[in-house]
Design a protein around this motif. Structure first.
Motif, PDB file in Angstrom:
ATOM      1  N   GLU A  80       0.785  -1.197   0.066  1.00  0.00           N
ATOM      2  CA  GLU A  80       0.079  -0.157   0.146  1.00  0.00           C
ATOM      3  C   GLU A  80       1.042   1.358  -0.072  1.00  0.00           C
ATOM      4  O   GLU A  80       1.966   1.431   0.638  1.00  0.00           O
ATOM      5  CB  GLU A  80      -0.938  -0.221   1.158  1.00  0.00           C
ATOM      6  CG  GLU A  80      -1.704   1.152   1.603  1.00  0.00           C
ATOM      7  CD  GLU A  80      -2.804   0.593   2.675  1.00  0.00           C
ATOM      8  OE1 GLU A  80      -3.466  -0.419   2.668  1.00  0.00           O
ATOM      9  OE2 GLU A  80      -2.875   1.380   3.393  1.00  0.00           O
ATOM     10  N   ILE A  83      -1.043   8.186  -0.250  1.00  0.00           N
ATOM     11  CA  ILE A  83      -1.143   9.389  -1.412  1.00  0.00           C
ATOM     12  C   ILE A  83      -2.330  10.466  -1.093  1.00  0.00           C
ATOM     13  O   ILE A  83      -3.141  10.123  -0.335  1.00  0.00           O
ATOM     14  CB  ILE A  83      -1.148   8.725  -2.788  1.00  0.00           C
ATOM     15  CG1 ILE A  83      -2.420   8.033  -3.077  1.00  0.00           C
ATOM     16  CG2 ILE A  83      -0.030   7.944  -3.222  1.00  0.00           C
ATOM     17  CD1 ILE A  83      -2.371   7.674  -4.474  1.00  0.00           C
ATOM     18  N   ASP A  85      -5.628  12.602  -1.640  1.00  0.00           N
ATOM     19  CA  ASP A  85      -6.659  12.482  -2.685  1.00  0.00           C
ATOM     20  C   ASP A  85      -6.885  13.325  -3.476  1.00  0.00           C
ATOM     21  O   ASP A  85      -7.606  13.169  -4.460  1.00  0.00           O
ATOM     22  CB  ASP A  85      -7.886  12.372  -1.728  1.00  0.00           C
ATOM     23  CG  ASP A  85      -8.195  13.664  -0.961  1.00  0.00           C
ATOM     24  OD1 ASP A  85      -7.438  14.639  -1.054  1.00  0.00           O
ATOM     25  OD2 ASP A  85      -9.386  13.901  -0.563  1.00  0.00           O
ATOM     26  N   SER A  87      -3.965  14.105  -5.388  1.00  0.00           N
ATOM     27  CA  SER A  87      -2.698  14.181  -6.153  1.00  0.00           C
ATOM     28  C   SER A  87      -2.889  13.440  -7.680  1.00  0.00           C
ATOM     29  O   SER A  87      -3.884  12.921  -7.738  1.00  0.00           O
ATOM     30  CB  SER A  87      -1.587  12.845  -5.247  1.00  0.00           C
ATOM     31  OG  SER A  87      -2.366  11.829  -5.494  1.00  0.00           O
ATOM     32  N   TYR A  90      -3.348  10.053  -7.814  1.00  0.00           N
ATOM     33  CA  TYR A  90      -4.408   9.313  -7.404  1.00  0.00           C
ATOM     34  C   TYR A  90      -5.637   9.600  -8.498  1.00  0.00           C
ATOM     35  O   TYR A  90      -6.338   8.759  -8.900  1.00  0.00           O
ATOM     36  CB  TYR A  90      -4.933   9.787  -6.105  1.00  0.00           C
ATOM     37  CG  TYR A  90      -6.032   9.244  -5.479  1.00  0.00           C
ATOM     38  CD1 TYR A  90      -6.110   7.746  -5.428  1.00  0.00           C
ATOM     39  CD2 TYR A  90      -7.116   9.847  -5.128  1.00  0.00           C
ATOM     40  CE1 TYR A  90      -7.245   7.146  -4.961  1.00  0.00           C
ATOM     41  CE2 TYR A  90      -8.300   9.115  -4.519  1.00  0.00           C
ATOM     42  CZ  TYR A  90      -8.503   7.949  -4.567  1.00  0.00           C
ATOM     43  OH  TYR A  90      -9.472   7.155  -3.997  1.00  0.00           O
ATOM     44  N   GLY A  95      -4.977   5.272 -12.810  1.00  0.00           N
ATOM     45  CA  GLY A  95      -4.939   4.026 -11.894  1.00  0.00           C
ATOM     46  C   GLY A  95      -3.720   3.099 -12.246  1.00  0.00           C
ATOM     47  O   GLY A  95      -3.740   1.987 -11.566  1.00  0.00           O
ATOM     48  N   SER A  98      -2.265   0.683  -9.415  1.00  0.00           N
ATOM     49  CA  SER A  98      -3.061  -0.818  -9.177  1.00  0.00           C
ATOM     50  C   SER A  98      -3.160  -1.504 -10.344  1.00  0.00           C
ATOM     51  O   SER A  98      -2.943  -2.723 -10.228  1.00  0.00           O
ATOM     52  CB  SER A  98      -4.198  -0.311  -8.348  1.00  0.00           C
ATOM     53  OG  SER A  98      -4.938   0.570  -9.025  1.00  0.00           O
ATOM     54  N   PRO A 105      -3.924   2.171  -3.227  1.00  0.00           N
ATOM     55  CA  PRO A 105      -3.679   3.615  -3.151  1.00  0.00           C
ATOM     56  C   PRO A 105      -4.387   3.808  -1.556  1.00  0.00           C
ATOM     57  O   PRO A 105      -5.381   3.194  -1.370  1.00  0.00           O
ATOM     58  CB  PRO A 105      -4.228   4.188  -4.257  1.00  0.00           C
ATOM     59  CG  PRO A 105      -5.285   3.307  -4.608  1.00  0.00           C
ATOM     60  CD  PRO A 105      -4.789   1.827  -4.593  1.00  0.00           C
ATOM     61  N   HIS A 106      -3.724   4.295  -0.569  1.00  0.00           N
ATOM     62  CA  HIS A 106      -4.546   4.838   0.488  1.00  0.00           C
ATOM     63  C   HIS A 106      -4.558   6.158   0.818  1.00  0.00           C
ATOM     64  O   HIS A 106      -3.447   6.878   0.990  1.00  0.00           O
ATOM     65  CB  HIS A 106      -3.787   4.148   1.859  1.00  0.00           C
ATOM     66  CG  HIS A 106      -4.514   4.267   3.131  1.00  0.00           C
ATOM     67  ND1 HIS A 106      -4.612   3.217   4.087  1.00  0.00           N
ATOM     68  CD2 HIS A 106      -5.311   5.238   3.353  1.00  0.00           C
ATOM     69  CE1 HIS A 106      -5.354   3.735   4.918  1.00  0.00           C
ATOM     70  NE2 HIS A 106      -5.887   4.845   4.768  1.00  0.00           N
ATOM     71  N   PRO A 107      -5.620   6.742   0.085  1.00  0.00           N
ATOM     72  CA  PRO A 107      -5.590   8.173  -0.030  1.00  0.00           C
ATOM     73  C   PRO A 107      -6.037   9.060   1.215  1.00  0.00           C
ATOM     74  O   PRO A 107      -6.890   8.409   1.964  1.00  0.00           O
ATOM     75  CB  PRO A 107      -7.054   8.475  -0.975  1.00  0.00           C
ATOM     76  CG  PRO A 107      -7.924   7.231  -0.964  1.00  0.00           C
ATOM     77  CD  PRO A 107      -6.928   6.015  -0.518  1.00  0.00           C
TER      78      PRO A 107
END
Ligand code: TLP
Length: 347
Positions: A80, A83, A85, A87, A90, A95, A98, A105-107
């Protein structure tokens, strides 16, 4: 209308090569860069690494590929990355992290000033628990495009760097416009990049090259990045013709960005006088964001086509919101022309 007569404020990505770049491109010494033979690419990679304060760097076709490679070097599939939200990674890189990297992604929310709150980053780091993904990376963007082209300070960058270290995480900077950030803050760019493990920056934006970005980090990081560039189809051959422009970007263009920032301020001052716009904070680098006022009934596309008739190219960034970007090819007359055109169109 001849395309050269347009004032093009859609982005700094529209910058065409300068006459000096075209000459250098025509005369560039080249070789096969996949064999590691291209002397101009080698020179560019050395200069970029020096300027950005990292051991090594790699010429990549685009900022998107540079960010993707960095994420793929730092994270394995199923791991993970934290980043913003807002950016570019993102929102605007299809995408890829992923889809191609298998990275989750962990926004966390970008604040108005472009930062990610340190507490939010801390809270996003996953505990060591079999149910959770493994956090591997923190990435920030400087300047932060969708927050107004705002520069993130040296102090903030250091804090994120320390947080990453304390938690055994890697730290990447999407520095597509890091030289704009350095110019806006009046600091050496190395101060902004020092805390990071990897930095991507673009030659093809305010630095006016036609194509290309640089990814920088340790020798080991770049060796792994090199292989991934090949895997993603980004190994290029006689690419010294592009690196020649990149050298001029670094030698001549990085030092003139304050001019673009001053013109963005003039543009903002001019636009502020116009009734049909809602314009908040002034620009802190080369971007001016504003919204159409409620009483303006025109749709974004209509504004765009009316502006085009008056010789000014603009683009919208969100419903009723526009982003104007100054760059090498926008001079004082261009700024005046743009303000006048908005005055006419929104009257
Ligand atoms: N940004 C472009 C558009 O894609 C939105 C622009 O006009 O601003 N990081 C940041 C912060 C960027 O703004 C961009 C491009 C990229 C990465 C990607 O660079 P490229 O276009 O070279 O893949």
């Amino acid at each position: 209308m001849n395309e050269m007569e347009y004032v093009d404020l859609r982005s700094d990505t529209v910058t065409k090569p300068t006459p000096e770049m075209r000459e250098a491109m025509a005369e560039a010494a080249v070789g096969d860069d996949v064999f590691g033979d291209d002397p101009t690419v080698i020179e560019l990679q050395e200069l970029a690494a020096n300027m950005i304060g990292k051991e090594s760097s790699l010429f990549v076709p685009s900022g998107t590929m540079g960010n993707l490679i960095a994420i793929m070097v730092h994270c394995s599939r199923g791991e993970e990355a934290i980043i913003g939200d807002k950016s570019h990674i993102y929102l605007n890189e299809a995408g890829g992290m992923s889809a191609l990297g298998g990275v989750y992604p962990h926004p966390v929310p970008n604040q108005k000033d472009g930062t990610l709150r340190l507490g939010d980053i801390r809270g996003a780091i996953q505990p060591d628990d079999q149910h959770r993904t493994i956090t591997r990376l923190i990435s920030i963007e400087n300047t932060q495009n969708a927050c107004g082209g705002i520069p993130l300070s040296v102090e903030y960058t250091r804090q994120v760097g320390s947080l990453a270290k304390e938690n055994g995480l890697k730290f990447h900077i999407d520095g597509a416009r890091i030289f704009n950030a350095a110019a806006a803050l009046d600091v050496d760019v190395k101060e902004l990049t020092d805390p990071a493990d990897s930095v991507m920056f673009c030659l093809s934006k305010g630095l006016a090259s036609p194509v290309g970005s640089m990814l920088a980090g340790t020798r080991e990081f770049i060796a792994r990045a090199h292989r991934l560039r090949k895997m993603l189809g980004g190994g290029m051959r006689q690419v010294g013709v592009l690196a020649a422009a990149g050298l001029i970007s670094l030698e001549k263009m990085a030092g003139r960005l304050k001019q673009d920032h001053a013109r963005a301020k003039n543009l903002y001052e001019g636009l502020k006088q116009i009734g049909g716009l809602r314009i908040e904070a002034g620009p802190s680098s080369n971007m001016v964001y504003f919204k159409l006022a409620e009483h303006i009934r025109m749709a974004e596309d209509e504004v765009i086509s009316e502006m085009k008739k008056r010789g000014v190219l603009v683009d919208w960034s969100a419903p009723r919101e526009f982003r104007l970007v100054t760059h090498y090819w926008v001079d004082d007359t261009g700024v005046e022309k743009a303000v006048q055109a908005f005055r006419d169109v929104l009257a």
